[in-house]
Design a protein around this motif. Structure first.
Motif, PDB file in Angstrom:
ATOM      1  N   ALA A 180       0.831  -1.209   0.000  1.00 21.46           N
ATOM      2  CA  ALA A 180       0.000   0.000   0.000  1.00 21.46           C
ATOM      3  C   ALA A 180       0.865   1.259   0.000  1.00 21.46           C
ATOM      4  CB  ALA A 180      -0.929  -0.009   1.207  1.00 21.46           C
ATOM      5  N   ILE A 181       2.023   1.194   0.632  1.00 21.92           N
ATOM      6  CA  ILE A 181       2.949   2.331   0.610  1.00 21.92           C
ATOM      7  C   ILE A 181       3.401   2.603  -0.821  1.00 21.92           C
ATOM      8  CG2 ILE A 181       5.219   3.154   1.370  1.00 21.92           C
ATOM      9  CD1 ILE A 181       4.752   1.458   3.950  1.00 21.92           C
ATOM     10  N   HIS A 182       3.741   1.549  -1.540  1.00 23.60           N
ATOM     11  CA  HIS A 182       4.126   1.703  -2.950  1.00 23.60           C
ATOM     12  C   HIS A 182       2.962   2.261  -3.765  1.00 23.60           C
ATOM     13  CE1 HIS A 182       8.113  -0.066  -2.924  1.00 23.60           C
ATOM     14  NE2 HIS A 182       7.652  -1.024  -2.145  1.00 23.60           N
ATOM     15  N   ALA A 183       1.766   1.785  -3.486  1.00 15.43           N
ATOM     16  CA  ALA A 183       0.593   2.263  -4.223  1.00 15.43           C
ATOM     17  C   ALA A 183       0.363   3.757  -3.973  1.00 15.43           C
ATOM     18  CB  ALA A 183      -0.641   1.456  -3.823  1.00 15.43           C
ATOM     19  N   ARG A 184       0.535   4.206  -2.734  1.00 15.80           N
ATOM     20  CA  ARG A 184       0.362   5.633  -2.428  1.00 15.80           C
ATOM     21  C   ARG A 184       1.387   6.482  -3.184  1.00 15.80           C
ATOM     22  NH1 ARG A 184      -1.031   3.717   2.687  1.00 15.80           N
ATOM     23  NH2 ARG A 184       1.092   3.923   3.493  1.00 15.80           N
ATOM     24  N   ASP A 185       2.625   6.013  -3.220  1.00 14.51           N
ATOM     25  CA  ASP A 185       3.658   6.745  -3.969  1.00 14.51           C
ATOM     26  C   ASP A 185       3.292   6.846  -5.445  1.00 14.51           C
ATOM     27  OD1 ASP A 185       5.112   7.068  -1.651  1.00 14.51           O
ATOM     28  OD2 ASP A 185       6.549   5.459  -2.100  1.00 14.51           O
ATOM     29  N   LEU A 186       2.803   5.769  -5.989  1.00 15.86           N
ATOM     30  CA  LEU A 186       2.406   5.745  -7.403  1.00 15.86           C
ATOM     31  C   LEU A 186       1.233   6.694  -7.652  1.00 15.86           C
ATOM     32  CD1 LEU A 186       3.036   4.409 -10.092  1.00 15.86           C
ATOM     33  CD2 LEU A 186       1.479   2.575  -9.471  1.00 15.86           C
ATOM     34  N   ILE A 187       0.280   6.716  -6.748  1.00 12.77           N
ATOM     35  CA  ILE A 187      -0.871   7.610  -6.888  1.00 12.77           C
ATOM     36  C   ILE A 187      -0.431   9.069  -6.820  1.00 12.77           C
ATOM     37  CG2 ILE A 187      -3.004   8.381  -5.749  1.00 12.77           C
ATOM     38  CD1 ILE A 187      -3.440   5.339  -5.082  1.00 12.77           C
ATOM     39  N   GLU A 188       0.537   9.376  -5.967  1.00 13.64           N
ATOM     40  CA  GLU A 188       1.076  10.743  -5.900  1.00 13.64           C
ATOM     41  C   GLU A 188       1.703  11.143  -7.236  1.00 13.64           C
ATOM     42  OE1 GLU A 188       3.751  11.345  -2.599  1.00 13.64           O
ATOM     43  OE2 GLU A 188       2.266  10.570  -1.174  1.00 13.64           O
ATOM     44  N   GLU A 189       2.458  10.226  -7.842  1.00  7.39           N
ATOM     45  CA  GLU A 189       3.061  10.505  -9.159  1.00  7.39           C
ATOM     46  C   GLU A 189       1.976  10.752 -10.206  1.00  7.39           C
ATOM     47  OE1 GLU A 189       6.441  10.077 -10.585  1.00  7.39           O
ATOM     48  OE2 GLU A 189       7.309  10.121  -8.583  1.00  7.39           O
ATOM     49  N   ILE A 190       0.916   9.962 -10.170  1.00  7.03           N
ATOM     50  CA  ILE A 190      -0.183  10.112 -11.123  1.00  7.03           C
ATOM     51  C   ILE A 190      -0.863  11.463 -10.924  1.00  7.03           C
ATOM     52  CG2 ILE A 190      -2.466   9.225 -11.767  1.00  7.03           C
ATOM     53  CD1 ILE A 190      -1.305   6.390 -11.112  1.00  7.03           C
ATOM     54  N   ASP A 191      -1.057  11.863  -9.676  1.00  2.56           N
ATOM     55  CA  ASP A 191      -1.651  13.174  -9.385  1.00  2.56           C
ATOM     56  C   ASP A 191      -0.797  14.304  -9.945  1.00  2.56           C
ATOM     57  OD1 ASP A 191      -3.919  12.225  -8.132  1.00  2.56           O
ATOM     58  OD2 ASP A 191      -3.102  12.442  -6.096  1.00  2.56           O
ATOM     59  N   GLU A 192       0.527  14.191  -9.805  1.00  3.81           N
ATOM     60  CA  GLU A 192       1.423  15.213 -10.343  1.00  3.81           C
ATOM     61  C   GLU A 192       1.282  15.326 -11.857  1.00  3.81           C
ATOM     62  OE1 GLU A 192       5.495  14.698  -9.091  1.00  3.81           O
ATOM     63  OE2 GLU A 192       4.884  14.366  -7.016  1.00  3.81           O
ATOM     64  N   VAL A 193       1.149  14.200 -12.527  1.00  4.53           N
ATOM     65  CA  VAL A 193       0.980  14.197 -13.982  1.00  4.53           C
ATOM     66  C   VAL A 193      -0.311  14.916 -14.360  1.00  4.53           C
ATOM     67  CG1 VAL A 193       0.497  12.700 -15.971  1.00  4.53           C
ATOM     68  CG2 VAL A 193       2.384  12.162 -14.432  1.00  4.53           C
ATOM     69  N   HIS A 194      -1.374  14.648 -13.615  1.00  4.38           N
ATOM     70  CA  HIS A 194      -2.657  15.285 -13.920  1.00  4.38           C
ATOM     71  C   HIS A 194      -2.647  16.782 -13.594  1.00  4.38           C
ATOM     72  CE1 HIS A 194      -4.968  11.880 -15.290  1.00  4.38           C
ATOM     73  NE2 HIS A 194      -4.416  11.167 -14.339  1.00  4.38           N
ATOM     74  N   GLN A 195      -1.868  17.184 -12.621  1.00  4.51           N
ATOM     75  CA  GLN A 195      -1.800  18.597 -12.258  1.00  4.51           C
ATOM     76  C   GLN A 195      -0.998  19.408 -13.271  1.00  4.51           C
ATOM     77  OE1 GLN A 195      -0.353  18.782  -8.240  1.00  4.51           O
ATOM     78  NE2 GLN A 195      -2.153  17.736  -7.419  1.00  4.51           N
ATOM     79  N   ASN A 196       0.001  18.778 -13.892  1.00  2.31           N
ATOM     80  CA  ASN A 196       0.818  19.500 -14.859  1.00  2.31           C
ATOM     81  C   ASN A 196       1.131  18.584 -16.046  1.00  2.31           C
ATOM     82  OD1 ASN A 196       2.526  21.182 -16.246  1.00  2.31           O
ATOM     83  ND2 ASN A 196       3.740  21.743 -14.446  1.00  2.31           N
TER      84      ASN A 196
END
Length: 160
Positions: free
Chosen positions: A27-43
């Motif tokens: 789940a820690i890895h999944a959270r990190d991946l979701i953060e990266e995905i959010d960054e992509v969507h923000q910019n």
């Protein structure tokens, strides 16, 4: 340092960790991946630019080395004890993941292979890692089963 998903799966399969601990760590890895995905969507433009830079880097590497060789090197780096980018490289052996996905050119933590030199059982990889101008040279050596393993890592900050 958090173990890579591949290392966690191996520990789970050997019975060293139970299902609950495995799921918690994944789940820690999944959270990190979701953060990266959010960054992509923000910019999205910055993400597109980063993708183009990574694709260009891979294209240059592929002029001198095969995709198999590059994946083999990335996989060996992901297994190197204490290698800081292991969490980004753990699935490098999978041919369905494009090679450019493993490189981070303008986004920190930076990871870019600058050169690969192979001689016999040894492969020397010079890379820029964690931040711009921070260079590491890793020597990978083939073991008795002909698998690449990290044998030495040296770091030097570039002076410009």
């Amino acid at each position: 340092m958090l173990e890579t998903p591949r290392q966690l799966v191996a520990r789970f399969e050997r019975g060293e960790i139970d299902r609950t601990e495995f799921q918690t760590l994944m789940a820690i890895h999944a959270r990190d991946l979701i953060e990266e995905i959010d960054e992509v969507h923000q910019n999205p433009f910055a993400a597109w630019l980063e993708t183009k830079r990574a694709q260009s880097t891979v294209k240059k590497l592929l002029k001198q080395h095969s995709a198999f060789q590059i994946r083999e090197i990335l996989a060996a780096l992901s297994e190197a004890p204490g290698f800081p980018m292991a969490n980004y490289l753990w699935n490098a052996p999978h041919p369905d993941v494009p090679l450019h996905c493993f490189f981070r050119i303008g986004k920190e933590p930076v990871f870019r292979i600058l050169s690969i030199k192979s001689s016999g059982k040894n492969v020397t990889v010079e890379m820029e890692i964690l931040e711009p101008k921070n260079r590491q040279t890793v020597t990978l050596t083939r073991d008795q089963t002909w698998q690449l393993r990290a044998s030495s890592i040296s770091t030097s900050a570039d002076q410009e």
